[in-house]
Motif scaffolding. Structure first.
Motif, short mmCIF file in Angstrom:
data_model
loop_
_atom_site.label_atom_id
_atom_site.label_comp_id
_atom_site.label_asym_id
_atom_site.label_seq_id
_atom_site.Cartn_x
_atom_site.Cartn_y
_atom_site.Cartn_z
N VAL A 196 -4.91 6.58 -2.11
CA VAL A 196 -4.43 5.31 -1.58
C VAL A 196 -4.22 4.37 -2.76
N HIS A 197 -2.99 3.92 -2.92
CA HIS A 197 -2.65 2.95 -3.96
C HIS A 197 -2.50 1.59 -3.27
N SER A 198 -3.15 0.56 -3.81
CA SER A 198 -3.06 -0.77 -3.19
C SER A 198 -3.16 -1.84 -4.27
N ARG A 247 3.31 -2.74 -10.12
CA ARG A 247 2.32 -1.67 -10.25
C ARG A 247 1.24 -1.84 -9.20
N TYR A 248 0.60 -0.73 -8.86
CA TYR A 248 -0.55 -0.79 -7.97
C TYR A 248 -1.80 -0.90 -8.82
N ARG A 249 -2.62 -1.90 -8.56
CA ARG A 249 -3.81 -2.16 -9.37
C ARG A 249 -5.03 -1.35 -8.94
N GLN A 250 -5.05 -0.89 -7.71
CA GLN A 250 -6.22 -0.14 -7.21
C GLN A 250 -5.78 1.24 -6.74
N GLN A 251 -6.66 2.20 -6.95
CA GLN A 251 -6.38 3.58 -6.56
C GLN A 251 -7.69 4.20 -6.08
N HIS A 252 -7.68 4.74 -4.87
CA HIS A 252 -8.86 5.39 -4.32
C HIS A 252 -8.46 6.78 -3.85
N SER A 253 -9.25 7.77 -4.21
CA SER A 253 -8.97 9.15 -3.86
C SER A 253 -10.00 9.65 -2.85
N MET A 298 0.84 -1.17 0.00
CA MET A 298 0.00 0.00 0.00
C MET A 298 0.89 1.24 0.00
N TYR A 299 0.43 2.26 -0.70
CA TYR A 299 1.15 3.53 -0.80
C TYR A 299 0.12 4.63 -0.61
N LEU A 300 0.42 5.60 0.25
CA LEU A 300 -0.48 6.71 0.52
C LEU A 300 0.17 8.00 0.05
N LEU A 301 -0.52 8.72 -0.80
CA LEU A 301 -0.03 10.00 -1.32
C LEU A 301 -0.95 11.10 -0.81
#
Length: 55
Positions: free
Chosen positions: A14-16, A22-28, A1-4
């Protein structure tokens, strides 16, 4: 997980779901909205306080 945290736009991204580099999911989330952080972190922090520090 990566949080920007994007202070210019007032959002958290949130990238997960990492897969093959690569991160397959991205939630803003907007500042003030609860941001769901998936496993293995599994918390939902309150981002209201970030509004106070926005530019």
């Amino acid at each position: 997980m990566y949080l920007l945290i994007d202070r210019e736009s007032g959002t958290l991204v949130v990238h997960s779901g990492p897969d093959k580099g690569r991160y397959r999911q991205q939630h803003s989330y907007d500042y003030g909205d609860p941001a769901v952080l998936p496993d293995p972190v599994s918390i939902t922090p309150d981002t209201e306080e970030l509004k106070n520090h926005a530019r």
